[in-house]
Design a protein around this motif. Structure first.
Motif, PDB file in Angstrom:
ATOM      1  N   LEU A 164      10.547  -5.229  -5.505  1.00  0.00           N
ATOM      2  CA  LEU A 164      10.402  -5.874  -3.913  1.00  0.00           C
ATOM      3  C   LEU A 164       9.182  -4.595  -3.393  1.00  0.00           C
ATOM      4  CD1 LEU A 164      14.047  -7.207  -3.324  1.00  0.00           C
ATOM      5  CD2 LEU A 164      11.907  -8.835  -3.227  1.00  0.00           C
ATOM      6  N   LEU A 165       9.984  -3.379  -3.232  1.00  0.00           N
ATOM      7  CA  LEU A 165       9.250  -2.210  -2.390  1.00  0.00           C
ATOM      8  C   LEU A 165       7.933  -2.190  -3.143  1.00  0.00           C
ATOM      9  CD1 LEU A 165      10.403   1.192  -2.057  1.00  0.00           C
ATOM     10  CD2 LEU A 165       7.729   1.140  -2.965  1.00  0.00           C
ATOM     11  N   LEU A 166       7.257  -2.343  -3.919  1.00  0.00           N
ATOM     12  CA  LEU A 166       6.035  -2.289  -4.638  1.00  0.00           C
ATOM     13  C   LEU A 166       4.918  -3.755  -4.666  1.00  0.00           C
ATOM     14  CD1 LEU A 166       6.182  -1.076  -8.367  1.00  0.00           C
ATOM     15  CD2 LEU A 166       5.907  -0.203  -6.717  1.00  0.00           C
ATOM     16  N   VAL A 167       5.917  -4.763  -4.298  1.00  0.00           N
ATOM     17  CA  VAL A 167       4.750  -6.170  -3.879  1.00  0.00           C
ATOM     18  C   VAL A 167       4.603  -5.814  -2.747  1.00  0.00           C
ATOM     19  CG1 VAL A 167       5.515  -8.507  -3.934  1.00  0.00           C
ATOM     20  CG2 VAL A 167       6.521  -7.349  -5.607  1.00  0.00           C
ATOM     21  N   MET A 168       6.047  -5.783  -1.835  1.00  0.00           N
ATOM     22  CA  MET A 168       5.340  -5.598  -0.298  1.00  0.00           C
ATOM     23  C   MET A 168       4.353  -4.417   0.393  1.00  0.00           C
ATOM     24  SD  MET A 168       8.497  -4.659   2.634  1.00  0.00           S
ATOM     25  CE  MET A 168       7.928  -4.838   4.245  1.00  0.00           C
ATOM     26  N   PHE A 169       4.274  -3.118  -0.589  1.00  0.00           N
ATOM     27  CA  PHE A 169       3.331  -1.558  -0.949  1.00  0.00           C
ATOM     28  C   PHE A 169       2.011  -2.637  -0.403  1.00  0.00           C
ATOM     29  CE2 PHE A 169       1.151   1.297  -2.841  1.00  0.00           C
ATOM     30  CZ  PHE A 169       0.727   1.760  -1.583  1.00  0.00           C
ATOM     31  N   PHE A 170       1.637  -3.123  -1.927  1.00  0.00           N
ATOM     32  CA  PHE A 170       0.519  -3.771  -2.205  1.00  0.00           C
ATOM     33  C   PHE A 170       0.624  -5.282  -1.290  1.00  0.00           C
ATOM     34  CE2 PHE A 170       1.471  -1.831  -6.288  1.00  0.00           C
ATOM     35  CZ  PHE A 170       0.365  -1.661  -6.642  1.00  0.00           C
ATOM     36  N   ALA A 171       1.109  -5.758  -0.609  1.00  0.00           N
ATOM     37  CA  ALA A 171       1.236  -6.944   0.225  1.00  0.00           C
ATOM     38  C   ALA A 171       0.088  -6.608   1.624  1.00  0.00           C
ATOM     39  CB  ALA A 171       1.823  -7.445   0.571  1.00  0.00           C
ATOM     40  N   LEU A 172       0.861  -4.814   1.844  1.00  0.00           N
ATOM     41  CA  LEU A 172       0.540  -4.344   3.250  1.00  0.00           C
ATOM     42  C   LEU A 172      -0.562  -3.120   2.895  1.00  0.00           C
ATOM     43  CD1 LEU A 172       4.167  -3.259   4.359  1.00  0.00           C
ATOM     44  CD2 LEU A 172       2.999  -5.205   5.164  1.00  0.00           C
ATOM     45  N   HIS A 173      -0.869  -2.231   1.859  1.00  0.00           N
ATOM     46  CA  HIS A 173      -1.630  -2.049   1.768  1.00  0.00           C
ATOM     47  C   HIS A 173      -3.088  -2.362   1.333  1.00  0.00           C
ATOM     48  CE1 HIS A 173      -4.455   2.011   1.364  1.00  0.00           C
ATOM     49  NE2 HIS A 173      -4.216   1.885  -0.016  1.00  0.00           N
ATOM     50  N   TYR A 174      -2.683  -3.308   0.287  1.00  0.00           N
ATOM     51  CA  TYR A 174      -3.995  -4.095  -0.577  1.00  0.00           C
ATOM     52  C   TYR A 174      -4.703  -5.806   0.044  1.00  0.00           C
ATOM     53  CZ  TYR A 174      -4.168   0.379  -3.920  1.00  0.00           C
ATOM     54  OH  TYR A 174      -3.889   1.132  -4.457  1.00  0.00           O
ATOM     55  N   GLY A 175      -3.095  -5.887   0.616  1.00  0.00           N
ATOM     56  CA  GLY A 175      -3.468  -7.054   0.808  1.00  0.00           C
ATOM     57  C   GLY A 175      -3.424  -7.191   2.578  1.00  0.00           C
ATOM     58  N   ALA A 176      -2.993  -6.728   3.534  1.00  0.00           N
ATOM     59  CA  ALA A 176      -3.302  -6.297   4.857  1.00  0.00           C
ATOM     60  C   ALA A 176      -4.445  -5.012   5.569  1.00  0.00           C
ATOM     61  CB  ALA A 176      -2.066  -6.534   5.538  1.00  0.00           C
ATOM     62  N   GLY A 177      -4.741  -4.642   4.563  1.00  0.00           N
ATOM     63  CA  GLY A 177      -5.827  -4.056   4.457  1.00  0.00           C
ATOM     64  C   GLY A 177      -5.112  -2.355   5.596  1.00  0.00           C
ATOM     65  N   LEU A 178      -3.661  -2.228   5.259  1.00  0.00           N
ATOM     66  CA  LEU A 178      -3.460  -0.705   6.315  1.00  0.00           C
ATOM     67  C   LEU A 178      -3.006   0.294   5.844  1.00  0.00           C
ATOM     68  CD1 LEU A 178       0.178  -3.266   7.536  1.00  0.00           C
ATOM     69  CD2 LEU A 178      -1.542  -2.639   8.901  1.00  0.00           C
ATOM     70  N   PRO A 179      -3.184   1.035   5.964  1.00  0.00           N
ATOM     71  CA  PRO A 179      -3.229   2.157   5.582  1.00  0.00           C
ATOM     72  C   PRO A 179      -1.843   3.085   4.435  1.00  0.00           C
ATOM     73  CG  PRO A 179      -2.717   2.890   8.048  1.00  0.00           C
ATOM     74  CD  PRO A 179      -3.002   1.418   7.428  1.00  0.00           C
ATOM     75  N   PHE A 180      -2.547   3.916   3.614  1.00  0.00           N
ATOM     76  CA  PHE A 180      -1.319   3.807   2.097  1.00  0.00           C
ATOM     77  C   PHE A 180      -0.573   4.851   2.586  1.00  0.00           C
ATOM     78  CE2 PHE A 180      -0.065   6.291  -1.243  1.00  0.00           C
ATOM     79  CZ  PHE A 180      -0.218   5.562  -2.290  1.00  0.00           C
ATOM     80  N   SER A 181      -0.066   5.481   3.427  1.00  0.00           N
ATOM     81  CA  SER A 181       0.974   6.419   3.212  1.00  0.00           C
ATOM     82  C   SER A 181       2.129   5.402   4.801  1.00  0.00           C
ATOM     83  CB  SER A 181       0.287   7.699   4.369  1.00  0.00           C
ATOM     84  OG  SER A 181       0.035   7.795   5.389  1.00  0.00           O
ATOM     85  N   ALA A 182       1.308   4.615   5.500  1.00  0.00           N
ATOM     86  CA  ALA A 182       2.219   3.748   6.224  1.00  0.00           C
ATOM     87  C   ALA A 182       2.779   2.557   6.097  1.00  0.00           C
ATOM     88  CB  ALA A 182       1.240   3.486   7.626  1.00  0.00           C
ATOM     89  N   SER A 183       1.576   2.323   5.029  1.00  0.00           N
ATOM     90  CA  SER A 183       2.387   1.058   4.287  1.00  0.00           C
ATOM     91  C   SER A 183       3.687   1.286   2.927  1.00  0.00           C
ATOM     92  CB  SER A 183       1.560   0.608   3.260  1.00  0.00           C
ATOM     93  OG  SER A 183       0.125  -0.286   4.618  1.00  0.00           O
ATOM     94  N   LEU A 184       3.638   2.525   2.602  1.00  0.00           N
ATOM     95  CA  LEU A 184       5.057   3.565   1.616  1.00  0.00           C
ATOM     96  C   LEU A 184       5.622   3.517   2.716  1.00  0.00           C
ATOM     97  CD1 LEU A 184       5.035   3.646  -0.913  1.00  0.00           C
ATOM     98  CD2 LEU A 184       4.585   6.082  -0.667  1.00  0.00           C
ATOM     99  N   LEU A 185       5.721   4.183   3.609  1.00  0.00           N
ATOM    100  CA  LEU A 185       6.604   4.351   4.802  1.00  0.00           C
ATOM    101  C   LEU A 185       7.412   3.142   4.638  1.00  0.00           C
ATOM    102  CD1 LEU A 185       5.303   7.226   6.458  1.00  0.00           C
ATOM    103  CD2 LEU A 185       7.576   7.278   4.480  1.00  0.00           C
ATOM    104  N   ASP A 186       6.722   1.923   5.782  1.00  0.00           N
ATOM    105  CA  ASP A 186       6.880   0.006   5.697  1.00  0.00           C
ATOM    106  C   ASP A 186       7.569  -0.318   4.675  1.00  0.00           C
ATOM    107  OD1 ASP A 186       7.492  -1.620   7.402  1.00  0.00           O
ATOM    108  OD2 ASP A 186       5.036  -1.966   6.872  1.00  0.00           O
ATOM    109  N   ALA A 187       7.010  -0.272   3.698  1.00  0.00           N
ATOM    110  CA  ALA A 187       7.788  -0.501   2.439  1.00  0.00           C
ATOM    111  C   ALA A 187       8.996  -0.094   1.975  1.00  0.00           C
ATOM    112  CB  ALA A 187       6.880  -1.083   1.078  1.00  0.00           C
ATOM    113  N   ALA A 188       9.033   1.546   2.104  1.00  0.00           N
ATOM    114  CA  ALA A 188      10.378   2.106   1.376  1.00  0.00           C
ATOM    115  C   ALA A 188      11.235   1.730   2.519  1.00  0.00           C
ATOM    116  CB  ALA A 188      10.304   3.539   1.585  1.00  0.00           C
TER     117      ALA A 188
END
Length: 351
Positions: free
Chosen positions: A22-46
């Protein structure tokens, strides 16, 4: 560890793997899907998955103590919705830490409802699965308690039947001893000794649900010796049991009431000699034992309560859950009781 299915045995490994997915899916959706910053997307997903996991562990553990049986759909829907709102509020409080104002505005507008939807779906699925899990556990526990209650009741009835058989024979023997004391004191003394040995053997067999056929046959021989003191040469017995059958298990004290019945109906009301036969054989997957005695349909029937055969039939039903293991037949001269014992029945039985 919490006592619920998410962390029971190796399930915690699957739970952690699911959270990682779920974390990976959410991270990819935020970073690659929505184009949000890498670190912010990772922290958000985690942080989102960590909060989700904590809530799931708490909720599933709580459902182990409270899982209603009425209005289940309403309970699951309302509970899932409230948990989703709580989860969303907490996440909204920590999002400003990860995102800039521009990114945060996009997250609130474009990510809010997808996040809300997947959280509701996970909570609803987990609560529903947990409710079914604990409900099944409750039903299994109820069934186990019912089976234990039935087992205890059955054991109590078996014990009661065995206890009823002993006084039934004891009273008859004491009456015979009383009759012999005045006329044949030596025979009365012999009968007292044999009766003592008989009941000593009875106490030893009380703890066992099944005993070898040889022990039951020896028990019957001792019983016949006691009865022969009463009836003398008039009572004869023939016991034909192949040696290869002597080790097969049978319930203790199951033949004695039938032998007593055979003696009562064979000897009472006649002055002739009587021979009772006991014949054992293997019949397919059963040990078959026939006990036959002479029978005169024209003579007055012997008085009795009919307890012997009825008690044996009830014991066999309680032990094997079958009503066809004791049958009787008669012709103009002979009455015969037919007993059957399933071979191999004791493999799963407790002695």
């Amino acid at each position: 560890m919490f006592n619920h299915p998410l962390v029971y045995r190796y399930n915690w490994i699957y739970f952690l793997l699911a959270c990682l997915v779920l974390l990976l899916v959410m991270f990819f959706a935020l970073h690659y899907g929505a184009g949000l910053p890498f670190s912010a997307s990772l922290l958000d997903a985690a942080s989102s998955i960590l909060l989700l996991a904590i809530i799931l562990i708490y909720v599933v553990n709580t459902l182990g103590f409270y899982h209603p049986t009425r209005y289940v759909f309403l309970f699951l829907f309302t509970g899932s919705l409230l948990l989703t709102v709580f989860y969303t509020v907490i996440i909204d409080l920590v999002l400003p830490v990860y995102y800039s104002e521009e990114d945060l505005s996009f997250v609130n507008e474009g990510v809010f409802w997808p996040r809300f939807g997947y959280a509701f779906f996970i909570f609803a699925g987990t609560m529903t699965t947990s409710w079914f899990y604990y409900r099944i556990k409750d039903l299994q526990a109820q069934l186990a308690r019912q089976e234990e209650s039935d087992r205890v009741a059955k054991e109590a009835e078996l014990y009661k039947l065995r206890q009823q058989m002993q006084p039934h024979f004891l009273f008859n023997s004491l009456n015979s001893i009383n009759a012999l004391i005045g006329t044949k004191p030596e025979q009365a003394r012999k009968m007292v000794l044999q009766l003592s040995e008989f009941f000593r053997g009875t106490l030893k067999r009380e703890e066992n649900r099944f005993i070898p056929l040889k022990e039951e046959i020896d028990y019957i021989r001792l019983y016949l010796e006691i009865e022969q003191v009463r009836f003398g040469h008039r009572l004869q017995a023939t016991i034909d049991v192949p040696e290869e059958l002597l080790g097969l298990p049978v319930p203790p004290l199951v033949l004695q009431p039938i032998m007593e019945n055979a003696i009562k109906f064979g000897l009472y009301g006649t002055i002739e000699d009587v021979c009772i036969t006991v014949y054992a054989r293997k019949a397919g997957s059963f040990l078959a034992i026939d006990i036959a005695n002479p029978y005169d349909p024209t003579s007055a029937p012997a008085k009795g309560t009919g307890f012997g055969l009825a008690a044996v039939r009830r014991r066999l039903y309680l032990l094997f859950v079958r009503n066809d293991l004791l049958t009787t037949s008669q012709d103009e001269k002979t009455f015969c009781a037919h007993l059957k014992f399933p071979i191999g029945h004791d493999k799963n039985s407790d002695n």
